[in-house]
Every structure is written in C-alpha cells, then in structure tokens.
Design an enzyme around this catalytic site. Sequence first.
Site, PDB file in Angstrom:
ATOM      1  N   CYS A  67       0.932  -1.648  -0.073  1.00 30.23           N
ATOM      2  CA  CYS A  67       0.129   0.314   0.203  1.00 30.23           C
ATOM      3  C   CYS A  67       0.420   1.945   0.040  1.00 30.23           C
ATOM      4  CB  CYS A  67      -1.133  -0.130   1.152  1.00 30.23           C
ATOM      5  SG  CYS A  67      -2.518   1.671   1.319  1.00 30.23           S
ATOM      6  N   ARG A  70      -0.074   4.061   3.067  1.00 33.27           N
ATOM      7  CA  ARG A  70       0.227   4.502   4.711  1.00 33.27           C
ATOM      8  C   ARG A  70       0.345   5.413   5.005  1.00 33.27           C
ATOM      9  NH1 ARG A  70       4.049  -0.305   4.562  1.00 33.27           N
ATOM     10  NH2 ARG A  70       4.662   0.471   2.598  1.00 33.27           N
ATOM     11  N   TRP A 238      -9.522   5.823  -0.553  1.00 39.24           N
ATOM     12  CA  TRP A 238      -9.716   6.375  -1.216  1.00 39.24           C
ATOM     13  C   TRP A 238      -8.595   5.939  -2.857  1.00 39.24           C
ATOM     14  CZ3 TRP A 238      -8.978   9.811   2.470  1.00 39.24           C
ATOM     15  CH2 TRP A 238      -6.933  10.239   2.432  1.00 39.24           C
ATOM     16  N   GLU A 243      -5.306   3.394 -10.379  1.00 38.39           N
ATOM     17  CA  GLU A 243      -6.009   2.404 -10.736  1.00 38.39           C
ATOM     18  C   GLU A 243      -6.941   1.919 -11.375  1.00 38.39           C
ATOM     19  OE1 GLU A 243      -6.327   2.632  -5.784  1.00 38.39           O
ATOM     20  OE2 GLU A 243      -6.528   0.234  -5.902  1.00 38.39           O
TER      21      GLU A 243
HETATM   22  N1  ARG Z   1      -6.566  -1.440  -6.939  1.00 38.14           N
HETATM   23  C1  ARG Z   1      -8.351  -2.261  -6.702  1.00 38.14           C
HETATM   24  C2  ARG Z   1      -9.238  -1.906  -7.438  1.00 38.14           C
HETATM   25  O1  ARG Z   1      -8.554  -1.054  -8.621  1.00 38.14           O
HETATM   26  C3  ARG Z   1      -8.610  -0.893  -5.531  1.00 38.14           C
HETATM   27  C4  ARG Z   1      -7.207  -1.940  -3.982  1.00 38.14           C
HETATM   28  C5  ARG Z   1      -7.251  -1.024  -2.891  1.00 38.14           C
HETATM   29  N2  ARG Z   1      -7.005   0.137  -3.414  1.00 38.14           N
HETATM   30  C6  ARG Z   1      -7.249   1.110  -2.531  1.00 38.14           C
HETATM   31  N3  ARG Z   1      -6.758   2.582  -2.703  1.00 38.14           N
HETATM   32  N4  ARG Z   1      -7.414   1.163  -1.114  1.00 38.14           N
HETATM   33  O2  ARG Z   1     -10.263  -1.554  -7.274  1.00 38.14           O
END
Ligand code: ARG
Length: 362
Positions: A67, A70, A238, A243
Amino acid sequence: MLGKTEIYEAAHSFITRAYSELNKTPEETRSRINDILSEIQQTGTYTHTFEELEHGAKMAWRNSNRCIGRLFWDKLRITDARQSESPLEVASLLIQHIEKATNGGRIIPSITVFRPETAISESIRIWNHQLIRYAGYETTDGIVGDPDSIAFTNMCNKMGWTGEGTDFDILPLVIQQGNQEPEWFNIPRHAVIEVHLEHPEIPSFSSLGLKWYAVPIISDMALEIGGITYQAAPFNGWYMGTEIGARNLADSFRYNKLPLIAELMGLDTHSETTLWRDRALVELNIAVLHSYKKAGVSIVDHHTAAMQFRSFEEREARSDREITGDWTWLIPPVSPATTHIFHKSYNDEVRSPLFQYMERLY
Ligand code: ARG
C-alpha cells in the site's frame, strides 16, 4: 485456528508492542497479558478490547507492504461489529460502512470488524472481493462487464441473483455464517456513488459512457491481530487514479478501453512506435482524476501519493520503526520512474498485525 500456546505467544507480542505505542505503563501491560493468559486457558481464545482492535487494525494498515497510501494509517476509522449475528445484520452494517465511508464523496478510510472465528464463535465470511464491484458475464458476443468478476457473478446467478446485463451492474453482497448456505443482498442504489468519466479537453470522451464507483472496499482479506483472525473485516481508503485509469479500465484482460480511446483521439494504432497506448493511457488517467475531482469524490494522483509515501517513510524513521514494502506493488503503473519509490528498494518482510489473503470460496 491456532492452539492455545500459539495464540498466547502472538497475543503477548502484540500487546507488548501495541501497549508501548499507546504509552501504557509496564504494570498495565503485564496485567493485561495475565488476564489474556487466563482467558485463553479457560476458553481457548481471548477478546480484544476496542482500543486493542483499533490500534491493531491501524498497525495492520501500517504493515501493508503493497500500500502506497499508508501515511494515513493512524486516521483509520474503526467500527466494532463483533456483536452482529445474522447475515441480515451483517449486510445492514456493510451498507452502513459503504454510506459512512463514502461520506458524500469526502471518503473516510474505514474498517468494519465482525466477530472472528474462534473456539467459541462461528465464522462470518463475506464472499465479495470488494463490497462494490461490477459484474462480469461471458456471452456469445464476448464478455460484458468486468472480466475479473465472472466467477463470482456466475456464483451469484446460481444463487438466484440476476443483473441487468450492462457493463456496470453492481453485484450483491454475499454473506455466509458458519457452514450455512451463503445469502445475497442487493446494495441500495442510493448508497453507491459512481463517477461518470469526462475529459477536460476532449468533449467526445464522455460519449464512451465510462464510469467507476467512488470507494474501493476490500472485503476478501483477513485481519490478523495478536493471534486472532478476523475473516470479515472490510476496509477502504480512497482511490489512486491509476488503479482505475491504468488497470481497471485499461488492462487488456479487464475493460480494455485503450484501443477505443486511441480511436476517439484519432491516433495511428497500426504501429506501436506511435506510442498510441501510452498517449491513450495518459488521457484516460487525466479523465479519471478530473472527473473524480469535479464530482467531489476523494482521489489521489500517483505523484502526490508517492510524495505522501515519502512522508510516511520519514515519519516511521523518526518513530524508530523500519518500514517494510513490496516494490513491485508500490511503484505506480504509470510513469513509475518519476517517483522516488522506483529508485530505491524495500524490505518485503511480513509483520503482524496484518491483512492477509484467504483461500477463495468459489
Ligand atoms: N486496486 C483495487 C481496485 O482498483 C483497489 C485496491 C485498494 N485501493 C485503495 N486505494 N485502497 O479496485
């Protein structure tokens, strides 16, 4: 489940560490460890105080090697749901988690902890990968929705759930108590914020009809604290834009939108050397960040996230804690070498408390 000796050893090391971070006196620590010892001897397990649960969950976030977010570990908001019994009760707390964590768009990093499976209580399992996730269907004209959800969606269909068959059907919550059959529950529409994607300079971008949900809430990882494993402990932060923009919507084995965006941009896709993939990727990521900001939904770009991670590294060093990390996950998938993370290495040792993967149930 662990034996009494293993639980006690894990509890001892967790309490020692956590109580020192919480500035407890040596007497308080000793007396708590003694109480835990006799509780384990009598019942085969022990029960965390709220404070232990809260700090343990925060430590688990701090120990999440993959992560990048953090820096905010200490701001995690905990809901103690260890009292809830039935799948119906669990479902209603999950919906509350979604609403409170979404917070109208100003996302609050949150975790809801349900009772652990112990010598004296049955397990609660949430079958979903994330509380909010889009269904995926294999049809005769190809895949509709999120290819990553196909197995879970099939399972939901077998249980009697049916989606509308769009690319963005929100899957139901699937909850199992002990060895009973899992039950499914629809998430009320009004509980879920979604963001429609538009591009600040490409007006036709919105015609692609792309969107994503506001809050990623991971629900298939177990939280282990001091020898106790909470298998149902969904948590969220968030999104970091990449991602969505560089993985969920871009991966060729997910929504695979780069060719479509390149076409919209009028790029030459016949030769890799035009870097049409890279250009489409950057514009998609700009669209994600722009749209979430415009919608008032918390999101972070990967440069800011990397800078925040650097602050986390510095702060941990000042607290005399060595940080651990998984370089392959910490580097962002877009322009990794523009962040400091790319240019150093991390110790990927696993420390407890932690979030861990569980075996899949379907
Ligand atoms: N990578 C995952 C997604 O695209 C989420 C993982 C957690 N990500 C976060 N920013 N807490 O759905």
